[in-house]
Motif scaffolding. Structure first.
Motif, PDB file in Angstrom:
ATOM      1  N   ILE A 121     -13.512   3.845   4.155  1.00  0.00           N
ATOM      2  CA  ILE A 121     -12.320   3.810   5.215  1.00  0.00           C
ATOM      3  C   ILE A 121     -11.083   4.382   4.608  1.00  0.00           C
ATOM      4  O   ILE A 121     -10.448   5.351   5.052  1.00  0.00           O
ATOM      5  CB  ILE A 121     -11.929   2.167   5.543  1.00  0.00           C
ATOM      6  CG1 ILE A 121     -13.119   1.661   6.342  1.00  0.00           C
ATOM      7  CG2 ILE A 121     -10.743   2.272   6.616  1.00  0.00           C
ATOM      8  CD1 ILE A 121     -13.143   0.378   6.979  1.00  0.00           C
ATOM      9  N   LEU A 122     -10.398   4.005   3.537  1.00  0.00           N
ATOM     10  CA  LEU A 122      -9.574   4.509   2.765  1.00  0.00           C
ATOM     11  C   LEU A 122      -9.614   5.908   2.322  1.00  0.00           C
ATOM     12  O   LEU A 122      -8.686   6.430   2.294  1.00  0.00           O
ATOM     13  CB  LEU A 122      -9.043   3.545   1.733  1.00  0.00           C
ATOM     14  CG  LEU A 122      -8.277   2.400   1.871  1.00  0.00           C
ATOM     15  CD1 LEU A 122      -7.959   1.613   0.672  1.00  0.00           C
ATOM     16  CD2 LEU A 122      -6.947   2.724   2.714  1.00  0.00           C
ATOM     17  N   GLU A 123     -10.818   6.283   1.980  1.00  0.00           N
ATOM     18  CA  GLU A 123     -11.234   7.829   1.591  1.00  0.00           C
ATOM     19  C   GLU A 123     -10.906   8.560   2.959  1.00  0.00           C
ATOM     20  O   GLU A 123     -10.254   9.800   2.783  1.00  0.00           O
ATOM     21  CB  GLU A 123     -12.744   7.876   1.281  1.00  0.00           C
ATOM     22  CG  GLU A 123     -12.799   9.034  -0.043  1.00  0.00           C
ATOM     23  CD  GLU A 123     -14.084   8.523  -0.193  1.00  0.00           C
ATOM     24  OE1 GLU A 123     -15.046   9.503   0.110  1.00  0.00           O
ATOM     25  OE2 GLU A 123     -14.662   7.799  -1.142  1.00  0.00           O
ATOM     26  N   ASN A 124     -11.190   8.314   4.156  1.00  0.00           N
ATOM     27  CA  ASN A 124     -11.319   9.009   5.106  1.00  0.00           C
ATOM     28  C   ASN A 124     -10.328   8.847   6.405  1.00  0.00           C
ATOM     29  O   ASN A 124     -10.215   9.533   7.253  1.00  0.00           O
ATOM     30  CB  ASN A 124     -12.697   8.991   5.812  1.00  0.00           C
ATOM     31  CG  ASN A 124     -13.631   9.595   5.118  1.00  0.00           C
ATOM     32  OD1 ASN A 124     -13.592  10.260   4.470  1.00  0.00           O
ATOM     33  ND2 ASN A 124     -14.627   8.799   4.794  1.00  0.00           N
ATOM     34  N   HIS A 125      -9.633   7.726   6.150  1.00  0.00           N
ATOM     35  CA  HIS A 125      -8.612   7.182   7.201  1.00  0.00           C
ATOM     36  C   HIS A 125      -7.210   6.611   6.766  1.00  0.00           C
ATOM     37  O   HIS A 125      -7.255   6.089   5.755  1.00  0.00           O
ATOM     38  CB  HIS A 125      -9.112   6.140   8.306  1.00  0.00           C
ATOM     39  CG  HIS A 125     -10.435   6.569   8.885  1.00  0.00           C
ATOM     40  ND1 HIS A 125     -10.536   7.379   9.940  1.00  0.00           N
ATOM     41  CD2 HIS A 125     -11.685   6.507   8.151  1.00  0.00           C
ATOM     42  CE1 HIS A 125     -11.823   7.695  10.052  1.00  0.00           C
ATOM     43  NE2 HIS A 125     -12.589   7.082   9.277  1.00  0.00           N
ATOM     44  N   ASP A 126      -6.163   6.906   7.505  1.00  0.00           N
ATOM     45  CA  ASP A 126      -4.703   6.224   7.065  1.00  0.00           C
ATOM     46  C   ASP A 126      -4.897   4.938   7.751  1.00  0.00           C
ATOM     47  O   ASP A 126      -5.368   4.729   8.748  1.00  0.00           O
ATOM     48  CB  ASP A 126      -3.813   7.165   7.749  1.00  0.00           C
ATOM     49  CG  ASP A 126      -3.417   8.507   6.743  1.00  0.00           C
ATOM     50  OD1 ASP A 126      -3.591   8.350   5.538  1.00  0.00           O
ATOM     51  OD2 ASP A 126      -3.140   9.372   7.531  1.00  0.00           O
ATOM     52  N   VAL A 127      -3.963   3.979   6.907  1.00  0.00           N
ATOM     53  CA  VAL A 127      -3.842   2.745   7.379  1.00  0.00           C
ATOM     54  C   VAL A 127      -2.281   2.486   7.538  1.00  0.00           C
ATOM     55  O   VAL A 127      -1.720   2.775   6.712  1.00  0.00           O
ATOM     56  CB  VAL A 127      -4.547   1.721   6.370  1.00  0.00           C
ATOM     57  CG1 VAL A 127      -4.232   0.194   7.065  1.00  0.00           C
ATOM     58  CG2 VAL A 127      -6.014   1.806   6.429  1.00  0.00           C
ATOM     59  N   TYR A 128      -2.268   1.985   8.720  1.00  0.00           N
ATOM     60  CA  TYR A 128      -0.548   1.860   9.122  1.00  0.00           C
ATOM     61  C   TYR A 128      -0.470   0.186   9.183  1.00  0.00           C
ATOM     62  O   TYR A 128      -1.049  -0.481   9.966  1.00  0.00           O
ATOM     63  CB  TYR A 128      -0.102   2.502  10.384  1.00  0.00           C
ATOM     64  CG  TYR A 128      -0.024   3.809  10.436  1.00  0.00           C
ATOM     65  CD1 TYR A 128       1.075   4.692  10.070  1.00  0.00           C
ATOM     66  CD2 TYR A 128      -1.454   4.703  10.065  1.00  0.00           C
ATOM     67  CE1 TYR A 128       1.283   5.977   9.838  1.00  0.00           C
ATOM     68  CE2 TYR A 128      -1.192   6.139  10.178  1.00  0.00           C
ATOM     69  CZ  TYR A 128      -0.090   6.662  10.096  1.00  0.00           C
ATOM     70  OH  TYR A 128       0.044   8.131   9.987  1.00  0.00           O
ATOM     71  N   VAL A 129       0.547  -0.265   8.191  1.00  0.00           N
ATOM     72  CA  VAL A 129       0.717  -1.726   8.291  1.00  0.00           C
ATOM     73  C   VAL A 129       1.814  -2.150   8.879  1.00  0.00           C
ATOM     74  O   VAL A 129       2.980  -1.610   8.368  1.00  0.00           O
ATOM     75  CB  VAL A 129       0.358  -2.021   6.708  1.00  0.00           C
ATOM     76  CG1 VAL A 129       0.644  -3.630   6.344  1.00  0.00           C
ATOM     77  CG2 VAL A 129      -0.887  -1.620   6.230  1.00  0.00           C
ATOM     78  N   TYR A 130       1.962  -2.901   9.548  1.00  0.00           N
ATOM     79  CA  TYR A 130       3.086  -3.864   9.970  1.00  0.00           C
ATOM     80  C   TYR A 130       3.457  -5.118   9.468  1.00  0.00           C
ATOM     81  O   TYR A 130       2.350  -5.838   8.979  1.00  0.00           O
ATOM     82  CB  TYR A 130       3.123  -3.888  11.623  1.00  0.00           C
ATOM     83  CG  TYR A 130       2.135  -4.632  12.228  1.00  0.00           C
ATOM     84  CD1 TYR A 130       2.210  -5.931  12.336  1.00  0.00           C
ATOM     85  CD2 TYR A 130       0.845  -4.027  12.827  1.00  0.00           C
ATOM     86  CE1 TYR A 130       1.245  -6.584  12.969  1.00  0.00           C
ATOM     87  CE2 TYR A 130      -0.212  -4.740  13.395  1.00  0.00           C
ATOM     88  CZ  TYR A 130       0.121  -5.989  13.440  1.00  0.00           C
ATOM     89  OH  TYR A 130      -0.927  -6.891  14.010  1.00  0.00           O
ATOM     90  N   PRO A 131       4.556  -5.574   9.328  1.00  0.00           N
ATOM     91  CA  PRO A 131       4.818  -6.797   8.518  1.00  0.00           C
ATOM     92  C   PRO A 131       4.552  -7.988   9.562  1.00  0.00           C
ATOM     93  O   PRO A 131       4.549  -7.957  10.767  1.00  0.00           O
ATOM     94  CB  PRO A 131       6.589  -6.578   8.383  1.00  0.00           C
ATOM     95  CG  PRO A 131       6.899  -5.685   9.332  1.00  0.00           C
ATOM     96  CD  PRO A 131       5.800  -4.857   9.688  1.00  0.00           C
ATOM     97  N   ARG A 132       4.179  -8.920   8.796  1.00  0.00           N
ATOM     98  CA  ARG A 132       4.038 -10.318   9.423  1.00  0.00           C
ATOM     99  C   ARG A 132       4.336 -11.542   8.338  1.00  0.00           C
ATOM    100  O   ARG A 132       4.544 -11.249   6.977  1.00  0.00           O
ATOM    101  CB  ARG A 132       2.460 -10.733   9.345  1.00  0.00           C
ATOM    102  CG  ARG A 132       1.585  -9.777  10.295  1.00  0.00           C
ATOM    103  CD  ARG A 132       1.724  -9.958  11.720  1.00  0.00           C
ATOM    104  NE  ARG A 132       1.414 -11.348  12.140  1.00  0.00           N
ATOM    105  CZ  ARG A 132       0.196 -11.440  13.033  1.00  0.00           C
ATOM    106  NH1 ARG A 132      -0.644 -10.784  13.166  1.00  0.00           N
ATOM    107  NH2 ARG A 132       0.156 -12.908  13.156  1.00  0.00           N
ATOM    108  N   LEU A 133       4.757 -12.408   8.869  1.00  0.00           N
ATOM    109  CA  LEU A 133       5.394 -13.816   8.061  1.00  0.00           C
ATOM    110  C   LEU A 133       3.896 -14.392   7.527  1.00  0.00           C
ATOM    111  O   LEU A 133       3.186 -14.813   8.575  1.00  0.00           O
ATOM    112  CB  LEU A 133       6.120 -14.763   8.856  1.00  0.00           C
ATOM    113  CG  LEU A 133       7.588 -14.088   9.482  1.00  0.00           C
ATOM    114  CD1 LEU A 133       8.096 -15.126  10.090  1.00  0.00           C
ATOM    115  CD2 LEU A 133       8.432 -13.661   8.199  1.00  0.00           C
ATOM    116  N   SER A 134       3.509 -14.179   6.392  1.00  0.00           N
ATOM    117  CA  SER A 134       2.249 -15.073   5.997  1.00  0.00           C
ATOM    118  C   SER A 134       2.363 -15.296   4.453  1.00  0.00           C
ATOM    119  O   SER A 134       3.167 -14.707   3.947  1.00  0.00           O
ATOM    120  CB  SER A 134       1.118 -14.129   6.499  1.00  0.00           C
ATOM    121  OG  SER A 134       1.283 -13.104   5.689  1.00  0.00           O
TER     122      SER A 134
END
Length: 192
Positions: A121-134
């Motif tokens: 997945i990481l080789e072929n796709h960007d991952v956009y991460v949003y913040p969470r309280l965890s």
């Protein structure tokens, strides 16, 4: 065109989902966001989970006034249980001119190393991460990874579980839902 895939059961979709998706498309290089409605796993009994098409209908109603946000039922016809890697391969075959990216909360990034074929997945796709309280920390292997982009979106701590429980307790949840979704839930007597 760069499409952000926002996976979820959306049971129900609420304003927190819309705020995150709209922020992602407005404050990143994504052109559109597809809300990918995760189908009901036939092997899991979950009485609080509405039918696939009822949840898709809510996502449709929630997004119909936005040019950049759309519902997607792409996983409805894929073999179950399904993995994100399979959905991505299927989408690439079906839409070869689109570039697909994942959208996930920081809490999901913590377990991302356990996903099936996460390296692919990481080789072929960007991952956009949003913040969470965890609790807990993100795997250090993802620190500074060129495919992982942290987007400073508003922290939304509204949950579908909280909304369902509030409806059961006869509380007013109208402000937490897109207007068309609230009307549909109310009309159909869902979650009562």
């Amino acid at each position: 065109m760069k499409i952000g895939l926002y996976f979820g059961s959306f049971n129900p979709i609420h304003i927190g989902h819309l705020v995150i998706a709209n922020h992602m498309v407005e404050h990143s290089n994504l052109d559109k966001i597809w809300f990918v409605v995760t189908p009901h796993n036939p092997f899991k009994k979950k009485s609080s989970l509405l039918d696939n098409y009822q949840r898709l209908e809510m996502v449709y109603r929630a997004t119909k006034d936005y040019d950049t946000l759309s519902p997607s039922d792409i996983e409805f016809n894929l073999p179950q249980p399904n993995y994100t890697i399979n959905t991505l391969v299927h989408l690439e075959e079906k839409f070869p001119d689109y570039e697909f990216c994942l959208i996930m909360g920081e809490d999901n990034l913590k377990s991302f190393h356990k996903w099936k074929n996460y390296e692919l997945i990481l080789e072929n796709h960007d991952v956009y991460v949003y913040p969470r309280l965890s609790e807990g920390k993100v795997e250090t292997q993802f620190d500074g990874h060129k495919k992982i982009h942290h987007v400073h979106a508003p922290i939304m701590e509204l949950s579908s579980t909280f909304i369902r429980n509030s409806i059961k307790e006869n509380k007013n949840v109208k402000p937490m839902l897109p207007e068309h979704v609230w009307e549909y839930l109310d009309e159909m007597n869902f979650y009562k």
